[in-house]
Design a protein around this motif. Structure first.
Motif, mmCIF file in Angstrom:
data_model
loop_
_atom_site.group_PDB
_atom_site.id
_atom_site.type_symbol
_atom_site.label_atom_id
_atom_site.label_comp_id
_atom_site.label_asym_id
_atom_site.label_seq_id
_atom_site.Cartn_x
_atom_site.Cartn_y
_atom_site.Cartn_z
ATOM 1 N N LEU A 58 -19.704 -13.213 8.473
ATOM 2 C CA LEU A 58 -19.921 -11.906 8.162
ATOM 3 C C LEU A 58 -19.298 -10.874 9.613
ATOM 4 N N PRO A 59 -18.829 -9.612 9.322
ATOM 5 C CA PRO A 59 -18.524 -8.960 10.647
ATOM 6 C C PRO A 59 -19.736 -8.680 10.965
ATOM 7 N N ASP A 60 -19.659 -8.282 12.634
ATOM 8 C CA ASP A 60 -20.771 -8.151 13.439
ATOM 9 C C ASP A 60 -21.414 -6.848 12.989
ATOM 10 N N ASP A 61 -20.994 -5.920 12.463
ATOM 11 C CA ASP A 61 -21.598 -4.590 12.096
ATOM 12 C C ASP A 61 -22.083 -4.655 10.653
ATOM 13 N N ALA A 62 -21.980 -6.203 10.139
ATOM 14 C CA ALA A 62 -22.459 -6.228 8.751
ATOM 15 C C ALA A 62 -24.072 -6.403 8.875
ATOM 16 N N LEU A 63 -24.750 -5.621 8.166
ATOM 17 C CA LEU A 63 -26.300 -5.589 8.177
ATOM 18 C C LEU A 63 -27.064 -6.127 6.875
ATOM 19 N N GLU A 64 -26.533 -7.354 6.273
ATOM 20 C CA GLU A 64 -26.926 -7.978 5.189
ATOM 21 C C GLU A 64 -28.328 -8.636 5.435
ATOM 22 N N PRO A 65 -29.426 -8.426 4.562
ATOM 23 C CA PRO A 65 -30.510 -9.274 4.632
ATOM 24 C C PRO A 65 -30.135 -10.431 4.703
ATOM 25 N N SER A 66 -31.095 -11.389 5.498
ATOM 26 C CA SER A 66 -30.684 -12.933 5.787
ATOM 27 C C SER A 66 -31.774 -13.579 4.890
ATOM 28 N N GLU A 67 -31.191 -14.430 4.071
ATOM 29 C CA GLU A 67 -32.223 -15.396 3.216
ATOM 30 C C GLU A 67 -32.909 -16.594 3.995
ATOM 31 N N LEU A 68 -32.116 -17.006 4.962
ATOM 32 C CA LEU A 68 -32.249 -18.141 5.925
ATOM 33 C C LEU A 68 -32.125 -17.388 7.528
ATOM 34 N N ILE A 69 -33.102 -17.851 8.373
ATOM 35 C CA ILE A 69 -32.910 -17.421 9.582
ATOM 36 C C ILE A 69 -33.217 -18.784 10.607
ATOM 37 N N LEU A 70 -31.901 -19.054 11.093
ATOM 38 C CA LEU A 70 -32.043 -20.348 12.079
ATOM 39 C C LEU A 70 -32.043 -20.177 13.464
ATOM 40 N N PRO A 71 -32.775 -21.106 14.173
ATOM 41 C CA PRO A 71 -32.957 -20.843 15.595
ATOM 42 C C PRO A 71 -31.535 -20.816 16.481
ATOM 43 N N ALA A 72 -31.530 -20.233 17.378
ATOM 44 C CA ALA A 72 -30.422 -20.452 18.452
ATOM 45 C C ALA A 72 -30.269 -21.990 18.746
ATOM 46 N N PRO A 73 -28.772 -22.224 19.282
ATOM 47 C CA PRO A 73 -28.499 -23.603 19.538
ATOM 48 C C PRO A 73 -29.550 -24.043 20.700
ATOM 49 N N ASP A 74 -30.012 -23.207 21.412
ATOM 50 C CA ASP A 74 -30.607 -23.685 22.804
ATOM 51 C C ASP A 74 -32.089 -23.457 22.591
ATOM 52 N N ALA A 75 -32.556 -23.161 21.392
ATOM 53 C CA ALA A 75 -34.065 -22.992 21.201
ATOM 54 C C ALA A 75 -34.432 -24.455 21.485
ATOM 55 N N SER A 76 -35.923 -24.184 22.196
ATOM 56 C CA SER A 76 -36.665 -25.346 22.427
ATOM 57 C C SER A 76 -37.598 -25.961 21.174
ATOM 58 N N LEU A 77 -37.902 -27.128 21.307
ATOM 59 C CA LEU A 77 -38.623 -27.760 20.205
ATOM 60 C C LEU A 77 -39.952 -27.019 19.756
ATOM 61 N N ASP A 78 -40.417 -26.294 20.907
ATOM 62 C CA ASP A 78 -41.699 -25.528 20.502
ATOM 63 C C ASP A 78 -41.227 -24.252 19.716
ATOM 64 N N GLU A 79 -40.073 -23.608 20.405
ATOM 65 C CA GLU A 79 -39.789 -22.442 19.655
ATOM 66 C C GLU A 79 -39.389 -22.690 18.006
ATOM 67 N N VAL A 80 -38.640 -23.944 17.753
ATOM 68 C CA VAL A 80 -38.514 -24.245 16.394
ATOM 69 C C VAL A 80 -39.752 -24.479 15.552
ATOM 70 N N ARG A 81 -40.605 -25.031 16.012
ATOM 71 C CA ARG A 81 -41.905 -25.299 15.565
ATOM 72 C C ARG A 81 -42.590 -23.985 15.105
ATOM 73 N N GLU A 82 -42.530 -23.073 15.836
ATOM 74 C CA GLU A 82 -43.017 -21.758 15.602
ATOM 75 C C GLU A 82 -42.329 -21.123 14.542
ATOM 76 N N MET A 83 -41.089 -21.559 13.895
ATOM 77 C CA MET A 83 -40.316 -20.922 12.994
ATOM 78 C C MET A 83 -40.335 -21.730 11.645
ATOM 79 N N LEU A 84 -41.215 -22.813 11.647
ATOM 80 C CA LEU A 84 -41.231 -23.488 10.588
ATOM 81 C C LEU A 84 -42.067 -23.130 9.466
ATOM 82 N N SER A 85 -41.906 -23.507 8.263
ATOM 83 C CA SER A 85 -42.692 -23.143 7.112
ATOM 84 C C SER A 85 -43.211 -24.552 6.403
ATOM 85 N N ASP A 86 -43.899 -24.644 5.699
ATOM 86 C CA ASP A 86 -44.096 -26.175 5.084
ATOM 87 C C ASP A 86 -43.134 -27.039 4.752
#
Length: 92
Positions: A58-86
């Motif tokens: 999507l264009p950088d100026d698009a402000l669509e609501p995101s159904e999924l939010i994924l971590p950045a490529p350099d996210a640590s294992l602990d940072e990703v754990r904090e984002m997890l649901s069941d």
């Protein structure tokens, strides 16, 4: 479906791609549970690459609501754990 990769932007993906994304998400959970840092990094990058490959950015100026939010490529294992649901990063 709109997917956001933190720090990068948003992609529009067809719901039919959820099967492939869920498979990678399941692998990521297994690697996180076992503490496999190399496998975690490899699978996280594969998951993000799948979003980039399968989706349309999507264009950088698009402000669509995101159904999924994924971590950045350099996210640590602990940072990703904090984002997890069941269900992992991707519900279903």
């Amino acid at each position: 479906m709109i997917v956001r990769i933190m720090g990068e932007g948003q992609w529009k993906l067809a719901d039919s791609h959820l099967v492939e994304l869920n498979k990678l998400d399941d692998e990521l959970l297994e690697e996180m549970d076992s503490g496999d840092e190399d496998g975690f990094r490899r699978t996280l990058n594969a998951l993000l690459e799948a979003v980039r490959r399968l989706g349309a950015p999507l264009p950088d100026d698009a402000l669509e609501p995101s159904e999924l939010i994924l971590p950045a490529p350099d996210a640590s294992l602990d940072e990703v754990r904090e984002m997890l649901s069941d269900d992992g990063l991707i519900p279903g």
